[in-house]
Motif scaffolding. Structure first.
Motif, short mmCIF file in Angstrom:
data_model
loop_
_atom_site.label_atom_id
_atom_site.label_comp_id
_atom_site.label_asym_id
_atom_site.label_seq_id
_atom_site.Cartn_x
_atom_site.Cartn_y
_atom_site.Cartn_z
N ARG A 148 0.85 -1.43 -0.06
CA ARG A 148 -0.34 -0.22 0.11
C ARG A 148 0.47 1.16 0.41
NH1 ARG A 148 -5.62 1.24 0.23
NH2 ARG A 148 -5.46 2.48 2.29
N ALA A 149 1.82 0.74 0.29
CA ALA A 149 2.69 1.92 0.81
C ALA A 149 3.73 3.22 -0.19
CB ALA A 149 4.14 2.39 2.25
N ARG A 150 4.01 1.24 -0.94
CA ARG A 150 5.19 2.01 -2.13
C ARG A 150 5.16 0.95 -3.17
NH1 ARG A 150 10.63 0.12 0.35
NH2 ARG A 150 11.12 -0.18 -1.80
N GLY A 151 3.84 0.23 -3.74
CA GLY A 151 3.53 -0.21 -4.62
C GLY A 151 2.15 0.51 -5.34
N GLY B 197 -6.31 -4.33 -1.45
CA GLY B 197 -6.18 -6.21 -1.80
C GLY B 197 -6.21 -6.75 -0.51
N LYS B 198 -6.63 -8.12 -0.79
CA LYS B 198 -6.61 -9.31 0.72
C LYS B 198 -5.94 -10.29 0.73
CE LYS B 198 -10.54 -10.87 -2.40
NZ LYS B 198 -11.57 -11.20 -2.03
N PHE C 7 -3.22 -8.31 -4.86
CA PHE C 7 -3.39 -6.34 -5.09
C PHE C 7 -4.29 -6.04 -5.89
CE2 PHE C 7 0.25 -7.59 -2.49
CZ PHE C 7 -0.33 -7.71 -1.78
N HIS C 8 -4.69 -4.75 -6.43
CA HIS C 8 -5.36 -3.98 -6.81
C HIS C 8 -4.23 -2.90 -7.29
CE1 HIS C 8 -8.03 -0.90 -8.71
NE2 HIS C 8 -8.55 -1.73 -9.75
N THR C 9 -3.40 -2.64 -8.01
CA THR C 9 -2.86 -1.76 -8.51
C THR C 9 -3.11 -0.94 -9.49
OG1 THR C 9 -0.10 -1.71 -8.33
CG2 THR C 9 -0.66 -3.83 -9.41
N ARG D 31 4.17 -3.18 -12.89
CA ARG D 31 6.11 -3.34 -12.54
C ARG D 31 6.50 -3.04 -11.64
NH1 ARG D 31 9.08 -1.38 -17.53
NH2 ARG D 31 7.98 -2.75 -18.57
N ARG D 32 6.07 -1.95 -11.17
CA ARG D 32 6.94 -1.46 -9.45
C ARG D 32 5.62 -2.51 -8.06
NH1 ARG D 32 5.30 4.57 -7.57
NH2 ARG D 32 6.86 4.42 -5.53
N LEU D 33 4.85 -3.17 -8.65
CA LEU D 33 4.39 -3.51 -7.19
C LEU D 33 5.37 -5.37 -7.26
CD1 LEU D 33 2.14 -4.29 -5.42
CD2 LEU D 33 1.07 -5.13 -6.82
N ARG D 34 5.28 -5.77 -8.71
CA ARG D 34 6.06 -6.98 -8.99
C ARG D 34 7.67 -7.10 -8.72
NH1 ARG D 34 5.48 -6.73 -14.23
NH2 ARG D 34 3.90 -8.37 -13.70
N THR D 35 7.97 -5.92 -8.76
CA THR D 35 9.43 -5.57 -8.43
C THR D 35 9.80 -5.36 -6.65
OG1 THR D 35 10.09 -4.19 -10.39
CG2 THR D 35 11.25 -4.21 -8.21
#
Length: 328
Positions: A271-274, A279-280, A292-294, A298-302
């Protein structure tokens, strides 16, 4: 030889209200999505007497009563499947990961059994028979959504009525909205599986005892599920993330063991950085996959890879349980 393919699922909204302890008094409402991760069941005529069964163990039983796997035993017994057969199960994803594997396994097995006996079955018949075996005969503390979405496939709204009847309807979304939803969702394996029975049994007990906190949580979950339906059918995919977040904040307080420090830390990090809006943890809780809903895949995957999680890419399945091979 018969081979069936049956999809696993993710819960989109309303999860938990499909248990009889709740819906028989208040009615339940669940939205589920079948995904392109499957359990395959093969049934073949064997050369040796008895039942040769291969799943995470191997069994060779002489009669129904000697079969240790309860779902296989009851599915073969209720359909009076003769001896001299071999049953093999292969899964894309391990059991206990929150994707409805027991319901999927059972629906696929029942489908294979009927195909082996040259009997036509509908998705409704598959779901009902699976519910009969798992919930009535075996008295497992499970709900109905897994069996129904495995049989039907797709993005489905499921209304569970107090008289035990079920109304199934597809989520009315445009193709572009379905693609946008799919592209906004990501699954990450937290690194361990768990059994859901203890958590579901606790929810059942609390509901039966009319625990006010549990009932309030389930009332909220059902209402939120209906709000999610309206949001998705209106094409407001971005808003779905915040509804997921609201759901998870309530759900993780529902039972002891629903979450843990590791899962909470991963969720807060995402939540803070991705670029995660919500999500749940998929399933009853305690382990398995984080959904997660993003806004930025790419950022979340990393971020999650650096945290030690592995991604499982997926799409939606719209076929439900199907017979892939019928050679008998």
């Amino acid at each position: 030889m018969i081979i069936t393919r049956t999809p696993l699922r993710i819960s989109i909204g309303g999860g938990g209200t499909d248990l009889p302890s709740y819906y028989r008094e208040f009615g339940g409402y669940v939205i589920s999505a079948a995904i392109d991760k499957y359990i395959y069941i093969t049934i073949n005529h064997g050369f040796f007497p008895g039942y040769l069964l291969k799943y995470w163990e191997t069994e060779h039983a002489d009669c129904y009563e000697a079969i240790r796997h309860p779902l296989i035993r009851e599915a073969l017994r209720i359909n009076r499947v003769p001896r001299n057969i071999e049953v093999v199960s292969i899964a894309d994803v391990p059991a206990g990961t929150g994707l409805g594997s027991s319901g999927t396994f059972l629906v696929g097995l029942i489908h294979a059994v009927h195909a082996y006996k040259r009997e036509h079955v509908t998705a409704e018949m598959l779901a009902r028979e699976a519910v009969e075996i798992e919930m009535v005969r075996l008295k497992e503390p499970v709900g109905k959504q897994d069996q129904y979405v495995a049989a039907y496939g797709g993005l489905v709204c499921q209304e569970y009525r107090p008289d035990d009847s079920v109304v199934i309807a597809p989520l009315q979304m445009s193709e572009s909205a379905v693609r946008e939803l799919r592209d906004s969702l990501m699954l990450f394996f937290v690194g361990y599986s768990r059994g859901a029975s203890a958590l579901l049994r606790h929810q059942n007990t609390q509901s039966e005892q009319r625990d006010s906190q549990m009932l309030e949580s389930l009332h909220f979950t059902k209402q939120l599920g209906q709000e999610i339906k309206t949001t998705l059918e209106s094409g407001k995919i971005e808003q779905f993330g915040s509804l997921m977040h609201e759901h998870w904040m309530r759900k993780r307080c529902r039972s002891v063991g629903m979450s843990n420090n590791r899962i909470d830390e991963l969720y807060d990090l995402a939540r803070a950085r991705g670029e995660v809006t919500g999500g749940k943890l998929v399933g009853a809780g305690g382990g398995g996959f984080l959904l997660f809903h993003t806004r930025d895949r790419r950022r979340l995957r990393t971020l999650m890879t650096e945290a030690g999680l592995s991604e499982m890419d997926f799409s939606f399945d719209f076929d439900g349980s199907v017979v892939l091979l019928r050679n008998r």
